[in-house]
Design a protein around this motif. Structure first.
Motif, PDB file in Angstrom:
ATOM      1  N   PHE A 241      50.216  59.234 -66.836  1.00 56.85           N
ATOM      2  CA  PHE A 241      48.980  60.086 -67.236  1.00 56.85           C
ATOM      3  C   PHE A 241      48.236  59.768 -67.505  1.00 56.85           C
ATOM      4  O   PHE A 241      47.142  60.285 -67.487  1.00 56.85           O
ATOM      5  CB  PHE A 241      50.090  61.407 -68.432  1.00 56.85           C
ATOM      6  CG  PHE A 241      48.862  62.290 -68.471  1.00 56.85           C
ATOM      7  CD1 PHE A 241      49.832  63.887 -67.501  1.00 56.85           C
ATOM      8  CD2 PHE A 241      48.625  63.062 -68.850  1.00 56.85           C
ATOM      9  CE1 PHE A 241      48.608  64.506 -67.720  1.00 56.85           C
ATOM     10  CE2 PHE A 241      47.110  63.808 -69.865  1.00 56.85           C
ATOM     11  CZ  PHE A 241      47.437  64.538 -69.036  1.00 56.85           C
ATOM     12  N   ALA A 242      47.615  58.631 -68.451  1.00 55.48           N
ATOM     13  CA  ALA A 242      46.339  57.933 -68.939  1.00 55.48           C
ATOM     14  C   ALA A 242      46.064  57.360 -68.594  1.00 55.48           C
ATOM     15  O   ALA A 242      45.121  57.238 -68.045  1.00 55.48           O
ATOM     16  CB  ALA A 242      47.026  57.249 -70.417  1.00 55.48           C
ATOM     17  N   ALA A 243      46.935  56.430 -67.240  1.00 55.26           N
ATOM     18  CA  ALA A 243      46.601  55.386 -66.094  1.00 55.26           C
ATOM     19  C   ALA A 243      45.694  56.114 -65.304  1.00 55.26           C
ATOM     20  O   ALA A 243      44.690  55.543 -64.752  1.00 55.26           O
ATOM     21  CB  ALA A 243      47.544  54.571 -65.734  1.00 55.26           C
ATOM     22  N   ALA A 244      46.827  57.737 -64.614  1.00 53.52           N
ATOM     23  CA  ALA A 244      45.590  58.598 -63.377  1.00 53.52           C
ATOM     24  C   ALA A 244      44.682  59.013 -64.304  1.00 53.52           C
ATOM     25  O   ALA A 244      43.981  59.454 -63.126  1.00 53.52           O
ATOM     26  CB  ALA A 244      46.819  59.222 -63.628  1.00 53.52           C
ATOM     27  N   ARG A 245      44.131  58.994 -65.564  1.00 52.77           N
ATOM     28  CA  ARG A 245      42.667  59.803 -65.469  1.00 52.77           C
ATOM     29  C   ARG A 245      42.088  58.483 -66.154  1.00 52.77           C
ATOM     30  O   ARG A 245      41.045  58.160 -67.512  1.00 52.77           O
ATOM     31  CB  ARG A 245      42.894  60.796 -66.645  1.00 52.77           C
ATOM     32  CG  ARG A 245      44.055  62.087 -66.044  1.00 52.77           C
ATOM     33  CD  ARG A 245      45.467  62.910 -67.239  1.00 52.77           C
ATOM     34  NE  ARG A 245      45.052  63.743 -66.581  1.00 52.77           N
ATOM     35  CZ  ARG A 245      46.287  63.528 -66.057  1.00 52.77           C
ATOM     36  NH1 ARG A 245      47.041  61.947 -65.393  1.00 52.77           N
ATOM     37  NH2 ARG A 245      46.361  64.553 -64.837  1.00 52.77           N
ATOM     38  N   ASP A 246      42.167  57.070 -66.429  1.00 56.93           N
ATOM     39  CA  ASP A 246      41.385  55.721 -66.654  1.00 56.93           C
ATOM     40  C   ASP A 246      41.170  55.897 -68.272  1.00 56.93           C
ATOM     41  O   ASP A 246      39.921  55.907 -69.127  1.00 56.93           O
ATOM     42  CB  ASP A 246      40.000  56.626 -65.966  1.00 56.93           C
ATOM     43  CG  ASP A 246      39.646  54.667 -65.835  1.00 56.93           C
ATOM     44  OD1 ASP A 246      40.341  54.065 -65.961  1.00 56.93           O
ATOM     45  OD2 ASP A 246      38.450  55.046 -66.089  1.00 56.93           O
ATOM     46  N   TRP A 247      42.042  56.556 -68.752  1.00 59.12           N
ATOM     47  CA  TRP A 247      42.168  56.652 -70.695  1.00 59.12           C
ATOM     48  C   TRP A 247      42.249  55.804 -70.516  1.00 59.12           C
ATOM     49  O   TRP A 247      42.537  55.530 -72.378  1.00 59.12           O
ATOM     50  CB  TRP A 247      43.048  57.625 -70.865  1.00 59.12           C
ATOM     51  CG  TRP A 247      42.449  59.798 -70.419  1.00 59.12           C
ATOM     52  CD1 TRP A 247      41.305  59.454 -69.684  1.00 59.12           C
ATOM     53  CD2 TRP A 247      42.680  60.494 -70.912  1.00 59.12           C
ATOM     54  NE1 TRP A 247      40.825  61.319 -69.719  1.00 59.12           N
ATOM     55  CE2 TRP A 247      42.100  61.761 -69.909  1.00 59.12           C
ATOM     56  CE3 TRP A 247      44.388  60.833 -71.708  1.00 59.12           C
ATOM     57  CZ2 TRP A 247      42.292  63.016 -69.823  1.00 59.12           C
ATOM     58  CZ3 TRP A 247      44.650  62.414 -71.786  1.00 59.12           C
ATOM     59  CH2 TRP A 247      43.832  63.473 -71.150  1.00 59.12           C
TER      60      TRP A 247
END
Lengths: 112, 112, 112, 112
Positions: free
Chosen positions: A11-17
């Motif tokens: 989830f974080a990777a997909a949003r560049d977080w």
């Protein structure tokens, strides 16, 4: 729990977080969420606090904050490679030695 | 995780600590442990915080605080009958709708 | 209070600690100290918490944590140029309008 | 500060909130407010955190949380009869002995 940790990482990777997810920031976010849980109970008596799930709105709020705390704990563990379940299992083993059952007292702050 | 939650419940019962384990007190204890995790990082730069596990003493301290946070989270869930894994799974489902992957931005405080 | 704020600023400057005193770090340190105050009370009943100053050791610990909280609050205000007394005075003015005395209820979280 | 403490005490008394203002509850409320201050900074870089007052909305939020932290600190001191200024003054005196200016290092957690 490992599956949820992977979902959160994706989830974080997909949003560049990931750039925001330093261990320092995630520890702060975890403590902020824990305080939001405290906030629910801050003016309640001990007895009222035990009945908090009887109110549908309060129950949903509690579950939401529990989810947030667990989410940041797992993301913190993900970035540092910590295995939370192993860490807790080892801690319970140690505490069984430190607090024999014959010496029942006020709970001791575990990390002291 | 369910096994650890049962071990913690048995541990508290064997020491007659349940009287102290109101939801209010356990939420406070959880937030205190989360702050002890923050304390490890409070003066570190983001870069230093990412390398904290390279030091054996710091790594042990991090694992210890992670164990404490998880322990109080599970004990809180135990006394209120909250399923933390279900709560988090439901939250991730909701967040996937709220934060589409095309709109990458600064991470949003999940409970807002 | 202004005198103490200046002493704290001089104290930090003399030790070259200003580099660590970002607003972000000072806010974290403030929250860590506030949690150390919570820790004193976490297993106490409301009644026990009201008598905490009767024990000399506990009283000293409370005063020590109060000093730490105020120290970090003042240092935070110093680096950001915030006047804490003015901010609080303005807040009380606003709250007198928001919470008329005829509507006595459970205390409301002031920042909501 | 003494004047603000009296205003806060009168404010609580006029609304019959004293029943909620146990030391335990006020310490929890203080820590919740401190976490709301942390929340403002949790995803910011150190550099961004130093510029937070440049944004009018963020500045107002910072001042609001500072007011809340100070309000609960003063109310906590009121119910326990703690003199926060004296406590801090004594602490600075002690710290001047503990941290001589020739040994400039990373800031040490004051209560350790």
């Amino acid at each position: 729990m490992a599956g949820l940790q992977r979902r959160l990482a994706a989830f974080a990777a997909a949003r560049d977080w990931q750039q925001y997810h330093t261990p320092k920031n995630l520890a702060a976010a975890l403590s902020v969420e824990a305080s939001e849980l405290v906030e629910i109970f801050q003016w309640l008596t001990p007895e009222q606090s035990a009945r908090v799930m009887e109110d549908v709105g309060q129950a949903a709020r509690v579950e939401d904050e529990v989810a947030d705390v667990l989410a940041y704990l797992l993301q913190f563990c993900e970035v540092l490679g910590v295995d939370a379940l192993s860490a807790l299992s080892a801690k319970i083993d140690r505490n069984e030695g430190r607090f024999p059952t014959t010496a029942a007292t006020r709970p001791v702050h575990h990390s002291q």
